[in-house]
Design an enzyme around this catalytic site. Sequence first.
Site, PDB file in Angstrom:
ATOM      1  N   ASP A 281      -6.893  -1.599  -4.472  1.00  0.00           N
ATOM      2  CA  ASP A 281      -7.976  -1.274  -3.542  1.00  0.00           C
ATOM      3  C   ASP A 281      -8.934  -0.265  -4.166  1.00  0.00           C
ATOM      4  OD1 ASP A 281      -6.765  -2.896  -1.614  1.00  0.00           O
ATOM      5  OD2 ASP A 281      -5.690  -1.213  -0.704  1.00  0.00           O
TER       6      ASP A 281
ATOM      7  N   ASP B 126       0.870  -1.179   0.000  1.00  0.00           N
ATOM      8  CA  ASP B 126       0.000   0.000   0.000  1.00  0.00           C
ATOM      9  C   ASP B 126       0.905   1.225   0.000  1.00  0.00           C
ATOM     10  OD1 ASP B 126      -2.366  -1.465   0.096  1.00  0.00           O
ATOM     11  OD2 ASP B 126      -2.455  -1.452   2.273  1.00  0.00           O
TER      12      ASP B 126
END
Length: 193
Positions: free
Chosen positions: A166, A152
């Site tokens: 995501d 991330d």
Amino acid sequence: MTEAEQAIGTPDAGKAEEDAGAGADPAGTQDRGKRRVGVLLAVAAFAYLLDLVSKLAVVAKLEHHAPIEVIGTLLQLEVIRNRGAAFGFGEAMTIVFTVIAAAVIVVIARLARKLYSLPWAIALGMLLGGAFGNLTDRIFRAPGHLQGAVVDFIAPAHFAVFNLADSAIVCGGFLIVILSFRGLDPDGTVHKD
């Protein structure tokens, strides 16, 4: 068959013509369905490749470095290894999220057989690309064996760090909710409740 029978037509001849006409329509529908599956696959491939390239770039350039400010402290790029689900939820259940991602891929593959709606193809393509993006991390990133940590790197202030996979999953899910509220089914039919 005599000329008189041909001129009048027999029940069997009429049925054969109807069957031939009915056979032509599903072929057109199948072609239309193939185009939608192609859109689904193209959107999925685009989302997947965008996610993959972005993760490779940020790991190579940003990992083990200070965060980069994109919009001051409101939006930064910072590499975080996430073993949980979206937004860092459930770190101890990595294998469960891996199985869920694989199940989502199987469900989308099954839905694709009845896919005649362009908006649904786009939505499912985003879900598929995002699921593959995070599943790739879980399979190939350390510690591996379906328990890898997802990369991330998009870090808005006062919000969880996330990645492009995501984003694709959330956007695809949001579009599916809108399509469902509007009564549009994956097969292209519209129903009013």
